[in-house]
Design a protein around this motif. Structure first.
Motif, PDB file in Angstrom:
ATOM      1  N   ALA A 139      11.516   2.778  -5.212  1.00  0.00           N
ATOM      2  CA  ALA A 139      10.468   3.169  -6.318  1.00  0.00           C
ATOM      3  C   ALA A 139       9.042   2.818  -5.908  1.00  0.00           C
ATOM      4  CB  ALA A 139      11.002   2.413  -7.647  1.00  0.00           C
ATOM      5  N   ASP A 140       8.961   1.950  -5.176  1.00  0.00           N
ATOM      6  CA  ASP A 140       7.620   1.300  -4.834  1.00  0.00           C
ATOM      7  C   ASP A 140       6.934   2.416  -4.063  1.00  0.00           C
ATOM      8  OD1 ASP A 140       7.788  -0.958  -6.220  1.00  0.00           O
ATOM      9  OD2 ASP A 140       8.672  -1.853  -4.294  1.00  0.00           O
TER      10      ASP A 140
ATOM     11  N   TYR B 193       5.232   9.079   0.175  1.00  0.00           N
ATOM     12  CA  TYR B 193       4.935   8.304   1.515  1.00  0.00           C
ATOM     13  C   TYR B 193       5.475   6.609   1.432  1.00  0.00           C
ATOM     14  CZ  TYR B 193       0.795  11.698   1.884  1.00  0.00           C
ATOM     15  OH  TYR B 193       0.120  12.518   2.505  1.00  0.00           O
ATOM     16  N   SER B 194       5.500   6.145   2.458  1.00  0.00           N
ATOM     17  CA  SER B 194       5.814   4.923   2.663  1.00  0.00           C
ATOM     18  C   SER B 194       4.942   3.791   2.302  1.00  0.00           C
ATOM     19  CB  SER B 194       6.457   4.728   4.035  1.00  0.00           C
ATOM     20  OG  SER B 194       6.331   3.183   4.359  1.00  0.00           O
TER      21      SER B 194
ATOM     22  N   GLU C 134       0.768  -0.414   3.365  1.00  0.00           N
ATOM     23  CA  GLU C 134       0.060  -1.579   3.455  1.00  0.00           C
ATOM     24  C   GLU C 134      -0.137  -2.250   4.813  1.00  0.00           C
ATOM     25  OE1 GLU C 134       1.765  -6.149   1.944  1.00  0.00           O
ATOM     26  OE2 GLU C 134       2.943  -4.335   1.680  1.00  0.00           O
ATOM     27  N   GLN C 135       0.822  -1.774   5.781  1.00  0.00           N
ATOM     28  CA  GLN C 135       0.523  -2.237   7.004  1.00  0.00           C
ATOM     29  C   GLN C 135      -0.888  -1.596   7.846  1.00  0.00           C
ATOM     30  OE1 GLN C 135       3.702  -1.584  10.199  1.00  0.00           O
ATOM     31  NE2 GLN C 135       2.063  -0.224  11.411  1.00  0.00           N
ATOM     32  N   LEU C 136      -1.110  -0.365   7.318  1.00  0.00           N
ATOM     33  CA  LEU C 136      -2.352   0.010   7.761  1.00  0.00           C
ATOM     34  C   LEU C 136      -3.608  -0.544   7.161  1.00  0.00           C
ATOM     35  CD1 LEU C 136      -1.559   3.997   7.855  1.00  0.00           C
ATOM     36  CD2 LEU C 136      -1.882   2.421   9.771  1.00  0.00           C
ATOM     37  N   MET C 137      -3.587  -0.601   5.760  1.00  0.00           N
ATOM     38  CA  MET C 137      -4.548  -1.213   5.088  1.00  0.00           C
ATOM     39  C   MET C 137      -4.883  -2.752   5.413  1.00  0.00           C
ATOM     40  SD  MET C 137      -6.906  -0.740   2.793  1.00  0.00           S
ATOM     41  CE  MET C 137      -6.160   0.651   1.858  1.00  0.00           C
TER      42      MET C 137
ATOM     43  N   LEU D  46      -3.121   7.070   8.424  1.00  0.00           N
ATOM     44  CA  LEU D  46      -2.290   7.918   7.723  1.00  0.00           C
ATOM     45  C   LEU D  46      -2.754   9.314   7.969  1.00  0.00           C
ATOM     46  CD1 LEU D  46      -0.071   7.129   5.404  1.00  0.00           C
ATOM     47  CD2 LEU D  46      -1.769   7.699   3.833  1.00  0.00           C
ATOM     48  N   ASN D  47      -3.504   9.692   8.309  1.00  0.00           N
ATOM     49  CA  ASN D  47      -4.069  11.043   8.407  1.00  0.00           C
ATOM     50  C   ASN D  47      -3.672  11.722   9.880  1.00  0.00           C
ATOM     51  OD1 ASN D  47      -4.890  13.608   7.377  1.00  0.00           O
ATOM     52  ND2 ASN D  47      -6.951  13.318   8.282  1.00  0.00           N
ATOM     53  N   ASN D  48      -3.943  10.683  11.034  1.00  0.00           N
ATOM     54  CA  ASN D  48      -3.304  11.458  12.122  1.00  0.00           C
ATOM     55  C   ASN D  48      -2.027  10.520  12.766  1.00  0.00           C
ATOM     56  OD1 ASN D  48      -4.429   8.502  13.186  1.00  0.00           O
ATOM     57  ND2 ASN D  48      -6.313   9.290  12.826  1.00  0.00           N
TER      58      ASN D  48
END
Length: 529
Positions: free
Chosen positions: A108-109, A179-180, A185-188, A196-198
């Motif tokens: 659900a997250d 989305y995951s 969170e890893q990207l941020m 996330l876009n590429n």
């Protein structure tokens, strides 16, 4: 060794063919804008991202006209239509790549992240989309959704501020992909949200490998896909803007499927035993958007004159080779709530000149026609179509300059309202007439940029909103017919055509079906000898 060597040699000779047979090559007409689908509105981007990489809570089945479970295995709707409760599948694996390894299945997250990012201006991810969230905005989700609450590890509830008969169907659209949250969170934390876009991650049938703009997109099959591993090991989008070149590549075997062929190409393969075609009536409309904010196009009489000046029958014959139905309004005639009683605009140059004189433009005026450089399903021959419109407008005194603009820039600038007359098309996602009306004519769509007529009328806006507020189809139909009447009277579009959607294929392709909505499903495609 002498006995083993011939076998090894035979296997080595076969292996390139086996590898080739496991790779599905699809000739497409344009590069995607990116892979973070929520930021964009073009069908090309949806096809390259949402359709192959992602899943949504529900799917719309074009054959049955029904919503089917996807990431949500079941759902319940409250009697007042204000609460939607979903139970998620527990066996959905996100993609594993060299840049991300998920530690858990979808829960659900992930759904919360995917929607809150679009809806909550205070969400840390909200501002990572430079141009906002066009579909979420145009479908008015920020004002519609009151809250989203996690009710369990694999369950959640959407609460709405008002009933909306289109809400479930809207969740089947590409922008509603899940989305995951773990990857986000890893990207941020790494300070690289733009990845996330590429470098996308999804749960869909294929895993992203690499993208070379204007050349190709490569994917591999998702081995843990919850609906079963795809029938091919690899998928390649060979970006080929020219329809003639797509056909040549198909003939040479460089592509197994060629999308958006020209109408004459369908006839051209009829005697080729190596090729086949598939088609369906498309739930789409080709149109010229008329920017009602640019004088003198802000006058209804001028927009009506443009409609009357155009010889649509000659256009359909020349551009679509009579493979499309003439459009009289926003959506096809087989759509429920279609207003068949509306007269439309017959070709009448004399009446067009009279309207221009009435508008104080007896000597005509100058304007621009925007179009794309290469053909597509909704615009098979952009150059010819623009020239035909230009010639017909000149006959009534309107001097129109043709501007050919690359697809990505065309979309960006058109969403900013820079165009005068714009060759464009719209594909509905789920068979609901609102899927045309809200994105293209609602006032909220001015902000998102999808309202290419740049028109906001409170009465029209209310009819569209009221149509979504009831589940009574007869009542919705009446409201939508009134909306169509306003759209036609105001001449917000020059409606062109409802095309037949075709795809050309090699004979060894099995399991591919053409979608009336322009969506692409390669998960069930196989290549046979």
């Amino acid at each position: 060794m002498r006995r083993i060597a011939p076998t090894l040699l035979f296997a080595s000779l076969l292996s390139p063919l086996l590898v080739q047979a496991a790779t599905l090559n699809v000739c497409t007409e344009a590069s995607p804008d990116g892979f973070d689908v929520v930021q964009y509105n073009s069908l090309t981007t949806t096809n390259a991202s949402a359709d192959v990489l992602m899943n949504r809570l529900v799917d719309f089945d074009a054959a049955s006209g029904q919503l089917l479970p996807s990431l949500a295995q079941s759902w319940e709707v409250s009697e007042d239509g204000l609460s939607y409760s979903f139970v998620l599948r527990e066996d959905v694996a996100f993609h594993t790549t060299d840049y991300f390894s998920p530690s858990r299945p979808l829960n659900a997250d992930d759904v919360l992240f995917s929607f809150q990012r679009m809806l909550d201006p205070a969400h840390p991810w909200h501002k990572t989309a430079p141009s906002g969230y066009p579909h979420a905005q145009s479908m008015q989700l920020p004002s519609l959704i009151k809250s989203i609450d996690k009710t369990g590890e694999h369950s959640l509830r959407f609460s709405l501020n008002r009933p909306d008969a289109t809400f479930l169907a809207t969740l089947s659209m590409g922008f509603a992909s899940i989305y995951s949250a773990e990857y986000a969170e890893q990207l941020m934390q790494a300070g690289t949200p733009e990845n996330l876009n590429n470098q996308p991650i999804g749960s869909g049938p294929f895993v992203f490998k690499r993208f070379q703009k204007d050349a190709q997109v490569r994917y591999s099959a998702h081995p843990s896909y919850f609906a079963g591993k795809p029938g091919v090991d690899n998928l390649v989008f060979a970006i080929t803007p020219d329809a003639n070149v797509r056909l040549q590549k198909l003939r040479r075997g460089e592509c197994h499927i060629a999308l958006s062929p020209k109408p004459q190409d369908v006839q051209a393969i009829s005697g080729d035993n190596n090729l086949q075609s598939a088609h369906t009536a498309a739930f789409m409309t080709a149109f010229v958007g008329i920017n009602s904010q640019h004088p003198p196009l802000d006058q209804p009489a001028v927009r009506q004159a443009i409609n009357l000046a155009f010889d649509k029958a000659s256009y359909l014959k020349a551009v679509f080779e009579n493979s499309a139905e003439a459009a009289n309004g926003p959506y096809p005639a087989n759509t429920w709530s279609y207003a068949s009683e509306l007269p439309g605009y017959a070709h009448d140059p004399q009446k067009a000149r009279g309207l221009l004189k009435q508008a104080g433009l007896a000597d005509g005026f100058s304007t621009t026609i925007w179009t794309r450089p290469t053909g597509s399903l909704l615009n098979p021959n952009p150059s010819l179509g623009a020239q035909l419109l230009q010639a017909d407008l000149a006959k009534v005194g309107i001097q129109a300059e043709i501007r050919v603009i690359e697809w990505g820039e065309l979309i960006r600038r058109a969403k900013a309202g820079e165009h005068d007359l714009l060759f464009m098309g719209w594909a509905g996602d789920n068979g609901d007439p609102d899927n045309f009306l809200t994105p293209q004519f609602a006032c909220a769509s001015l902000e998102s940029g999808l309202n290419f007529a740049r028109y906001c009328d409170l009465r029209l806006d209310k009819l569209i909103a009221d149509g979504k507020s009831t589940s009574d189809q007869a009542q919705r139909s009446q409201l939508y017919k009134e909306a169509q009447q306003i759209i036609q009277q105001q001449a917000l579009w020059l409606p062109l055509a409802h095309p037949t959607a075709y795809a050309l294929m090699r004979k060894q392709v099995e399991g591919y079906q053409v979608s009336p909505f322009g969506r692409q499903d390669f998960s069930k495609v196989r290549l046979v000898p």
